[in-house]
Design a protein around this motif. Structure first.
Motif, PDB file in Angstrom:
ATOM      1  N   TYR A 126       0.858  -1.177   0.000  1.00 21.75           N
ATOM      2  CA  TYR A 126       0.000   0.000   0.000  1.00 21.75           C
ATOM      3  C   TYR A 126       0.899   1.233   0.000  1.00 21.75           C
ATOM      4  O   TYR A 126       1.697   1.435   0.915  1.00 21.75           O
ATOM      5  N   GLY A 127       0.782   2.036  -1.047  1.00 21.99           N
ATOM      6  CA  GLY A 127       1.552   3.284  -1.104  1.00 21.99           C
ATOM      7  C   GLY A 127       0.619   4.473  -0.981  1.00 21.99           C
ATOM      8  O   GLY A 127       0.494   5.084   0.070  1.00 21.99           O
ATOM      9  N   CYS A 128      -0.083   4.760  -2.049  1.00 22.27           N
ATOM     10  CA  CYS A 128      -0.971   5.936  -2.068  1.00 22.27           C
ATOM     11  C   CYS A 128      -2.437   5.561  -1.917  1.00 22.27           C
ATOM     12  O   CYS A 128      -3.249   6.360  -1.460  1.00 22.27           O
ATOM     13  N   GLY A 129      -2.797   4.366  -2.339  1.00 23.67           N
ATOM     14  CA  GLY A 129      -4.204   3.965  -2.303  1.00 23.67           C
ATOM     15  C   GLY A 129      -5.059   4.654  -3.338  1.00 23.67           C
ATOM     16  O   GLY A 129      -6.282   4.553  -3.311  1.00 23.67           O
TER      17      GLY A 129
ATOM     18  N   GLN B 270      -1.765   5.956  -7.963  1.00 27.67           N
ATOM     19  CA  GLN B 270      -0.807   6.959  -8.442  1.00 27.67           C
ATOM     20  C   GLN B 270       0.654   6.596  -8.218  1.00 27.67           C
ATOM     21  O   GLN B 270       1.533   7.347  -8.631  1.00 27.67           O
ATOM     22  N   CYS B 271       0.937   5.460  -7.551  1.00 32.63           N
ATOM     23  CA  CYS B 271       2.347   5.172  -7.270  1.00 32.63           C
ATOM     24  C   CYS B 271       2.813   3.816  -7.804  1.00 32.63           C
ATOM     25  O   CYS B 271       3.980   3.638  -8.107  1.00 32.63           O
ATOM     26  N   GLY B 272       1.919   2.844  -7.864  1.00 30.17           N
ATOM     27  CA  GLY B 272       2.285   1.542  -8.426  1.00 30.17           C
ATOM     28  C   GLY B 272       2.811   0.528  -7.433  1.00 30.17           C
ATOM     29  O   GLY B 272       3.107  -0.608  -7.819  1.00 30.17           O
ATOM     30  N   ALA B 273       2.918   0.880  -6.143  1.00 29.32           N
ATOM     31  CA  ALA B 273       3.449  -0.076  -5.163  1.00 29.32           C
ATOM     32  C   ALA B 273       2.586  -1.331  -5.060  1.00 29.32           C
ATOM     33  O   ALA B 273       3.059  -2.395  -4.662  1.00 29.32           O
ATOM     34  N   CYS B 274       1.335  -1.207  -5.435  1.00 27.62           N
ATOM     35  CA  CYS B 274       0.368  -2.308  -5.290  1.00 27.62           C
ATOM     36  C   CYS B 274       0.175  -3.102  -6.580  1.00 27.62           C
ATOM     37  O   CYS B 274      -0.724  -3.933  -6.653  1.00 27.62           O
ATOM     38  N   THR B 275       1.011  -2.884  -7.584  1.00 33.54           N
ATOM     39  CA  THR B 275       0.778  -3.477  -8.905  1.00 33.54           C
ATOM     40  C   THR B 275       0.822  -5.003  -8.866  1.00 33.54           C
ATOM     41  O   THR B 275       1.736  -5.612  -8.309  1.00 33.54           O
TER      42      THR B 275
ATOM     43  N   SER C  29      -3.764  -2.734  -7.724  1.00 33.51           N
ATOM     44  CA  SER C  29      -4.721  -3.518  -6.929  1.00 33.51           C
ATOM     45  C   SER C  29      -5.420  -2.676  -5.870  1.00 33.51           C
ATOM     46  O   SER C  29      -6.460  -3.077  -5.355  1.00 33.51           O
ATOM     47  N   CYS C  30      -4.894  -1.492  -5.562  1.00 34.10           N
ATOM     48  CA  CYS C  30      -5.541  -0.641  -4.546  1.00 34.10           C
ATOM     49  C   CYS C  30      -6.834  -0.040  -5.066  1.00 34.10           C
ATOM     50  O   CYS C  30      -7.693   0.350  -4.277  1.00 34.10           O
ATOM     51  N   ILE C  31      -6.984   0.051  -6.377  1.00 35.55           N
ATOM     52  CA  ILE C  31      -8.219   0.635  -6.931  1.00 35.55           C
ATOM     53  C   ILE C  31      -8.970  -0.382  -7.786  1.00 35.55           C
ATOM     54  O   ILE C  31      -9.840  -0.013  -8.564  1.00 35.55           O
TER      55      ILE C  31
HETATM   56 FE1  FES Z   1      -0.302   3.568  -4.985  1.00 34.56          FE
HETATM   57 FE2  FES Z   1      -1.912   1.480  -5.463  1.00 34.56          FE
HETATM   58  S1  FES Z   1      -0.952   2.002  -3.615  1.00 34.56           S
HETATM   59  S2  FES Z   1      -1.102   2.906  -6.904  1.00 34.56           S
END
Ligand code: FES
Length: 158
Positions: free
Chosen positions: A37-40, A43-48, A58-60
């Motif tokens: 979980y980065g930004c939720g 916008q950041c891609g940590a959850c790809t 995957s956060c959205i």
């Molecule tokens: Fe940043 Fe999903 S947590 S894009």
């Protein structure tokens, strides 16, 4: 509500509301903590992760969107003792600094290599653009993806 999805080749049943983000399901219900979980906010891609081979945030991505579909996470690529060519390339290029973004980076890169096993640098750069590394290791990450593509090409020749 029960949702059935396939994660890393295994069919899984999850009891959660349809709008629950896939990231929460992976981490909290299935114990797969690679995606972060980065930004939720997408916008950041940590959850790809990969959904039917495509890289998604995957956060959205709501659980309802993955019903009966195939999800692949970094845990599905390889293990510490038997890394995938892409994971090995990230190690060889020392592409990791804090590591928080790396599972997402690897899954986005894998989505590219799954459809284009010999991308040029411009294609790699454009494909990786949605994923951010706050440590600034982008150049090493690009080299790692290039190395993985080269190693896959060498494997095809041998
Ligand atoms: Fe940043 Fe999903 S947590 S894009």
């Amino acid at each position: 509500m029960t949702t059935v999805l396939k994660v890393n080749g295994v069919s899984r049943r999850v009891d959660a509301t349809p709008e629950t983000p896939l990231l929460y399901v992976l981490r909290d219900d299935l114990g797969l903590n690679g995606a972060k979980y980065g930004c939720g906010l997408g916008q950041c891609g940590a959850c790809t992760v990969q959904l039917e081979k495509e890289a998604v945030f995957s956060c959205i991505t709501p659980l309802a969107a993955v019903q009966n579909r195939e999800v692949r996470t970094v845990e599905g690529l390889g293990t510490i003792d038997a890394m995938s060519p892409l994971q090995q390339a990230f190690v060889d290029e020392q592409a990791v600094q804090c590591g928080y973004c790396i599972a997402g980076m690897i899954m986005r890169a894998q989505a590219l290599l799954d459809v284009n096993s010999s991308p040029d640098d411009e294609t790699i750069r454009a494909h990786m653009m949605p994923n951010l590394c706050r440590c600034g290791t982008h150049q090493r990450i690009l080299r790692a993806v290039r190395r993985a593509a080269d190693s896959l090409a060498a494997g095809r020749r041998s």
